[in-house]
Design an enzyme around this catalytic site. Structure first.
Site, PDB file in Angstrom:
ATOM      1  N   CYS A  98       3.786 -29.720  -1.892  1.00  0.00           N
ATOM      2  CA  CYS A  98       4.882 -28.442  -2.429  1.00  0.00           C
ATOM      3  C   CYS A  98       5.877 -29.190  -2.389  1.00  0.00           C
ATOM      4  CB  CYS A  98       4.478 -27.460  -1.647  1.00  0.00           C
ATOM      5  SG  CYS A  98       5.834 -26.226  -1.571  1.00  0.00           S
ATOM      6  N   CYS A 102      10.720 -23.991  -6.326  1.00  0.00           N
ATOM      7  CA  CYS A 102      10.172 -23.113  -7.180  1.00  0.00           C
ATOM      8  C   CYS A 102      10.745 -21.628  -6.515  1.00  0.00           C
ATOM      9  CB  CYS A 102       8.910 -22.927  -7.627  1.00  0.00           C
ATOM     10  SG  CYS A 102       8.120 -24.680  -7.439  1.00  0.00           S
ATOM     11  N   THR A 189       9.045 -21.705   2.617  1.00  0.00           N
ATOM     12  CA  THR A 189       8.701 -23.020   2.246  1.00  0.00           C
ATOM     13  C   THR A 189      10.302 -23.473   1.855  1.00  0.00           C
ATOM     14  OG1 THR A 189       6.626 -22.428   1.261  1.00  0.00           O
ATOM     15  CG2 THR A 189       7.816 -23.889  -0.027  1.00  0.00           C
ATOM     16  N   GLU A 255       7.041 -25.691   5.983  1.00  0.00           N
ATOM     17  CA  GLU A 255       7.456 -24.300   6.232  1.00  0.00           C
ATOM     18  C   GLU A 255       8.263 -23.988   7.607  1.00  0.00           C
ATOM     19  OE1 GLU A 255       4.673 -25.158   4.550  1.00  0.00           O
ATOM     20  OE2 GLU A 255       5.365 -24.093   2.878  1.00  0.00           O
ATOM     21  N   HIS A 290       6.174 -15.892  -8.943  1.00  0.00           N
ATOM     22  CA  HIS A 290       5.564 -17.115  -8.047  1.00  0.00           C
ATOM     23  C   HIS A 290       4.026 -17.108  -8.234  1.00  0.00           C
ATOM     24  CE1 HIS A 290       6.700 -20.127  -5.381  1.00  0.00           C
ATOM     25  NE2 HIS A 290       5.970 -19.938  -4.411  1.00  0.00           N
ATOM     26  N   TYR A 294       1.922 -20.789  -9.268  1.00  0.00           N
ATOM     27  CA  TYR A 294       0.751 -21.511  -8.624  1.00  0.00           C
ATOM     28  C   TYR A 294      -0.054 -21.965  -9.687  1.00  0.00           C
ATOM     29  CZ  TYR A 294       1.583 -20.376  -3.782  1.00  0.00           C
ATOM     30  OH  TYR A 294       2.160 -20.528  -2.608  1.00  0.00           O
ATOM     31  N   CYS A 297       1.886 -25.520 -10.234  1.00  0.00           N
ATOM     32  CA  CYS A 297       1.811 -26.679  -9.138  1.00  0.00           C
ATOM     33  C   CYS A 297       0.398 -26.906  -8.520  1.00  0.00           C
ATOM     34  CB  CYS A 297       2.845 -26.111  -7.772  1.00  0.00           C
ATOM     35  SG  CYS A 297       2.342 -24.920  -6.736  1.00  0.00           S
ATOM     36  N   GLU A 445      -2.000 -22.298   1.470  1.00  0.00           N
ATOM     37  CA  GLU A 445      -0.977 -21.695   0.669  1.00  0.00           C
ATOM     38  C   GLU A 445      -1.776 -20.990  -0.579  1.00  0.00           C
ATOM     39  OE1 GLU A 445       2.321 -24.259  -1.072  1.00  0.00           O
ATOM     40  OE2 GLU A 445       3.542 -22.569  -0.124  1.00  0.00           O
TER      41      GLU A 445
HETATM   42 FE1  SF4 Z   1       5.400 -24.928  -3.276  1.00  0.00          FE
HETATM   43 FE2  SF4 Z   1       3.893 -24.344  -5.527  1.00  0.00          FE
HETATM   44 FE3  SF4 Z   1       5.530 -22.539  -4.424  1.00  0.00          FE
HETATM   45 FE4  SF4 Z   1       6.468 -24.519  -6.004  1.00  0.00          FE
HETATM   46  S1  SF4 Z   1       5.178 -22.933  -6.523  1.00  0.00           S
HETATM   47  S2  SF4 Z   1       7.344 -23.746  -3.928  1.00  0.00           S
HETATM   48  S3  SF4 Z   1       5.274 -26.177  -5.236  1.00  0.00           S
HETATM   49  S4  SF4 Z   1       3.732 -23.595  -3.598  1.00  0.00           S
HETATM   50 FE    FE Z   2       4.417 -21.105  -2.133  1.00  0.00          FE
END
Ligand code: SF4
Ligand code: FE
Length: 481
Positions: A98, A102, A189, A255, A290, A294, A297, A445
């Site tokens: 991660c 983001c 995060t 985190e 968000h 996902y 990422c 996550e």
């Molecule tokens: Fe982390 Fe994915 Fe959230 Fe970006 S979108 S902060 S890489 S979990």
């Molecule tokens: Fe996240």
């Protein structure tokens, strides 16, 4: 824009209150447990300087006209939304972790459009506050944490009904120059790797929750902020000085439980303060962005896991077996399905009243709902292909030891020509992604990040338009009520 090194130096100047394993961490930047997570954020700066990734990583600011990192961008088109997902997949591939930045980008875009609509209704100045703040972050190329999740106490009670009124972050004092807030944000995060933090409410609220409907920005080292690092499976392996056993020694995620012990927020950093009916809108939009994220990422990290599984099969000498080929096909199929969802909710996005672009909310929630499932199946298949050795392999110390090393070398041989060390390396990477420190980001996550599965199902039921579907069926069946 900052280089990766300049980012690291700027983090060194921060004076954050960080605790881990019962101790205050005076130098988080060089801490062996925390450093890999900082490296992941650093990659978002390094790659922005790399001509190969410039198009994905940078963009012209809609606020200043300057070239900025995409992580600080207010999306101006569907193409921006699509490029965001592509950037996230690429970064997942490069870090297998991660990369944390983001949440700030998603908070930026949710706060931008929501404050515009609050101001339209109430004549407040929240949008202007936010635009000035966004320019400030863009000019300094900051990493911004987006903080939403409150501890929530008794889940059956509204914020104002809690026995302890601090279970949701709230305004405890209103002053002429600003507000004082108290509470905590959980699972934050990248908070320890951010210079700034945007705080938002975590649920829809009623009129009695006025003090809880609050959004604002503060520096992460503001007085009264305390961060308690969440520990991860296998985290202390990073203290053992064995790069091999860590699996992914360069990158990671992190985190923290972030406590706000009476933190002052000046008026010009407030984006919501009591307009309860907009809390839900802010939550819905941030979560939507968000959930889109996902679809980028996790897919990038999935690419690394699929590659590692294929290598494990090669090293075991079984890559020609038809069931192995089929398992790899299934992993690719699942991973690309997630990517389809990330791209689809972006391509179907549209402008908000404020002019920035938002994803299609239904498709973003479907995206994240799939992410709560498919990485688990991909991880199961990875462990299946890798074999039990993924959790029983001896340590690097035993591999290097004069007595045990030759036995490890002799009995852990796989296919002809494959070094035992390489075999161990790929097994440790799979372990890291499925069960170790990176499993926080790739597995759990995937389930709970950006909202637990039930949160998406509520949105799917709200956005699914069942009544229209009923009408379609009635028309075909020639039903006249
Ligand atoms: Fe982390 Fe994915 Fe959230 Fe970006 S979108 S902060 S890489 S979990
Ligand atoms: Fe996240």
């Amino acid at each position: 824009m900052m280089t990766g090194e300049q980012y690291v130096e700027s983090m060194r100047k921060m004076n954050m209150q960080i605790y881990m394993f019962g101790k205050k961490i005076e130098n988080p930047v060089d801490d062996p447990i925390l450093r890999p997570s900082l490296n992941s954020v650093k990659a978002t700066y390094d790659l922005a300087q790399d001509p190969e990734y410039e198009d994905l990583m940078t963009v012209k600011s809609s606020l200043t006209g300057e070239k900025i990192n995409r992580f600080l961008h207010i999306h101006q088109s569907r193409e921006d939304l699509v490029n965001k997902v592509k950037m996230q997949r690429m970064l997942g591939q490069q870090t297998a972790a991660c990369f944390q930045r983001c949440v700030g980008m998603d908070a930026f875009n949710a706060v931008f459009s929501t404050t515009f609509e609050v101001d339209q209704k109430y004549g407040t100045k929240y949008h202007e506050n936010f635009v000035n703040y966004a320019k400030y972050c863009q000019e300094h190329d900051y990493t911004v944490d987006g903080a939403m999740t409150d501890p929530k106490g008794d889940r059956g009670l509204a914020p104002h009904q809690q026995e302890d009124p601090d279970m949701y972050l709230r305004i405890v004092e209103r002053r002429t120059d600003g507000i004082v807030v108290r509470g905590a944000k959980a699972h934050q995060t990248g908070a320890v790797n951010s210079q700034e933090m945007i705080v938002m409410p975590t649920i829809s609220m009623g009129p009695e929750d006025k003090d809880y409907a609050v959004a604002f920005a503060v520096p992460t080292d503001a007085e009264g902020i305390i961060m308690i690092i969440g520990r991860q499976s296998c985290d202390t392996r990073k203290l053992e000085g064995t790069e091999l056993d860590v699996g992914n020694s360069e990158f990671g995620g992190v985190e923290a439980l972030v406590v706000f012990d009476d933190v002052f927020v000046p008026n010009d950093r407030i984006f919501l303060a009591g307009e309860t009916e907009f809390a839900g809108m802010l939550v819905e939009r941030f979560a939507g962005y968000h959930r889109q994220s996902y679809g980028g990422c996790k897919v990038g990290v999935g690419d690394v896991l699929i590659g590692a599984s294929a290598l494990a099969a090669d090293y075991n000498g079984c890559s020609r077996a038809s069931h192995i080929k089929d398992k790899l096909i299934e992993m690719i199929h699942l991973n690309e399905t997630l990517y389809c969802c990330g791209i689809a909710c972006s391509a179907e996005g549209g402008p908000t009243a404020s002019g920035n672009y938002m994803i299609d909310l239904l498709l973003a929630n479907v995206c994240k709902q799939n992410v709560t499932r498919f990485p688990y199946e991909i991880a199961r298949l990875a462990e299946d292909i890798a074999g039990g050795i993924v959790v029983t392999a001896p340590s690097e110390a035993d591999y290097r030891d004069a007595t045990t090393g030759p036995y490890v070398e002799k009995y852990l041989k796989g296919a002809k020509g494959v070094s035992v060390e390489n075999r161990l390396r790929i097994l440790r990477l799979i372990e890291n992604l499925c069960l170790g420190t990176a499993a926080v980001g790739y597995r759990t996550e995937s389930l709970h990040g950006a909202g637990s599965p039930q949160a998406q199902r509520i949105m799917i039921s709200r956005q699914g338009n069942l009544s229209v579907k009923k009408e379609l069926a009635k028309k075909i069946a020639r039903i006249k009520d």
